[in-house]
Write a protein that holds these residues in place. Structure first.
Motif, short mmCIF file in Angstrom:
data_model
loop_
_atom_site.label_atom_id
_atom_site.label_comp_id
_atom_site.label_asym_id
_atom_site.label_seq_id
_atom_site.Cartn_x
_atom_site.Cartn_y
_atom_site.Cartn_z
N ALA A 154 0.83 -1.21 0.00
CA ALA A 154 0.00 0.00 0.00
C ALA A 154 0.86 1.26 0.00
O ALA A 154 0.57 2.23 -0.72
N MET A 155 1.92 1.27 0.80
CA MET A 155 2.80 2.44 0.84
C MET A 155 3.57 2.60 -0.47
O MET A 155 3.75 3.71 -0.97
N MET A 156 4.02 1.49 -1.05
CA MET A 156 4.73 1.57 -2.32
C MET A 156 3.79 1.97 -3.45
O MET A 156 4.19 2.66 -4.39
N GLY A 157 2.52 1.56 -3.34
CA GLY A 157 1.53 2.00 -4.32
C GLY A 157 1.34 3.52 -4.27
O GLY A 157 1.13 4.17 -5.29
N ALA A 158 1.44 4.08 -3.06
CA ALA A 158 1.29 5.53 -2.90
C ALA A 158 2.44 6.31 -3.52
O ALA A 158 2.35 7.52 -3.69
N MET A 159 3.53 5.61 -3.84
CA MET A 159 4.66 6.26 -4.53
C MET A 159 4.44 6.35 -6.03
O MET A 159 5.22 6.99 -6.73
N LEU A 160 3.37 5.72 -6.52
CA LEU A 160 3.07 5.71 -7.95
C LEU A 160 2.14 6.87 -8.30
O LEU A 160 1.71 7.62 -7.44
#
Length: 291
Positions: free
Chosen positions: A51-57
């Motif tokens: 979820a946090m890495m998705g927020a970097m997209l």
């Protein structure tokens, strides 16, 4: 409280930070997959990182994380995008190990330490970005920290946690990623390391009522919250998609199912939703192949 992600900067823009609460998300995955505590913790930590890495997209970009550590839990898979939509599953949700030497859920024992962490990002290009690093501990927080350092060349501190209650429900889940950007002094890095080492587990902080802002403020000075995003479970499966999957199997496979004269059931890995197709439904799919 709804699950939420905060994106922030600190120390004059020299640190990028993400903090997240995923209690409801992990509880929903536990409910759907009937995970036992160790599997709940392993899957929960993975989807929290996703979820946090998705927020970097950005925009329509999305990513898939695969954890293949060779342990009894098998593979862990998590999907996330830039909109806060997350889903995930584990091969063996029934896995539950005795507590480890320090009295915690033995996530490392379930995940294993003989394998790799894979990250596949769909950035809208011809080919997806693929990164992988060896699993270094199996606890997952350290493994994602290693991934960021080696695969993305971004020094990071990753904390992930899931607290499972005595009734097997998820009492608290969440995490943070602190990323060091150019310009930090050695003294600032040393001070951050000291604060990280002294910080209680993320689930202890969430369970005691600490907000995500409180947690970031404990670690970092001059925190500026850039935005706040809701995090939720979302699966993209549907009956139409399953029908297309069955059609893609070809006439011979569908005819074999019809000849067995019993309903066909297709279960989605990610949400555990079952789609049932009667003999009549399958016959209709055969007719579609003739059109």
């Amino acid at each position: 409280m709804n699950d939420t992600l905060l994106r922030a900067t600190a120390l004059g823009g020299k640190v990028r930070a993400f903090a997240i609460r995923t209690t409801e998300l992990v509880q929903e995955l536990h409910r759907r997959h009937q995970t036992m505590p160790t599997a709940t913790a392993a899957l929960g930590r993975t989807v929290t990182a996703a979820a946090m890495m998705g927020a970097m997209l950005k925009g329509e970009e999305k990513l898939t994380i695969q954890v293949k550590g060779g342990g009894p839990i098998g593979q862990i898979v998590a999907d996330a995008n830039a909109k806060g939509e997350v889903r995930g599953y584990v091969d063996h949700p029934e896995v539950d190990l005795p507590l480890n030497a320090i009295g915690k859920l033995d996530v490392a024992g379930a995940v294993g330490r003989d394998g790799f962490l894979y990250v596949i990002k769909d950035l809208g290009l011809k080919e997806p970005y693929r990164g992988s690093t060896p699993i270094v501990s199996g606890e997952l927080g350290e493994d994602f920290t290693y991934y960021f350092a080696k695969s993305e060349q971004t020094p990071s501190a990753v904390a992930l946690g899931v607290l499972v209650d005595v009734d097997l429900s998820v009492r608290a889940a969440g995490g943070f990623i602190i990323q060091l950007l150019p310009g930090l002094s050695d003294d600032e890095i040393s001070e951050l390391d000291t604060k990280l080492a002294a910080l209680p587990p993320i689930t202890t902080l969430l369970d005691s009522g600490k907000s995500l802002e409180d947690i970031l403020g404990t670690l970092l000075e001059d925190v500026e919250i850039l935005d706040r995003m809701e995090i939720r479970f979302q699966c993209k499966c549907s009956r139409d998609r399953v029908e297309q999957t069955l059609i893609s199997l070809g006439r011979q496979e569908i005819e074999a199912l019809v000849e067995e004269d019993r309903p066909a059931e297709v279960v989605c890995h990610f949400c555990n939703e079952a789609y049932n197709f009667s003999k009549e439904d399958l016959t209709e799919l055969l007719s579609q192949l003739e059109r």
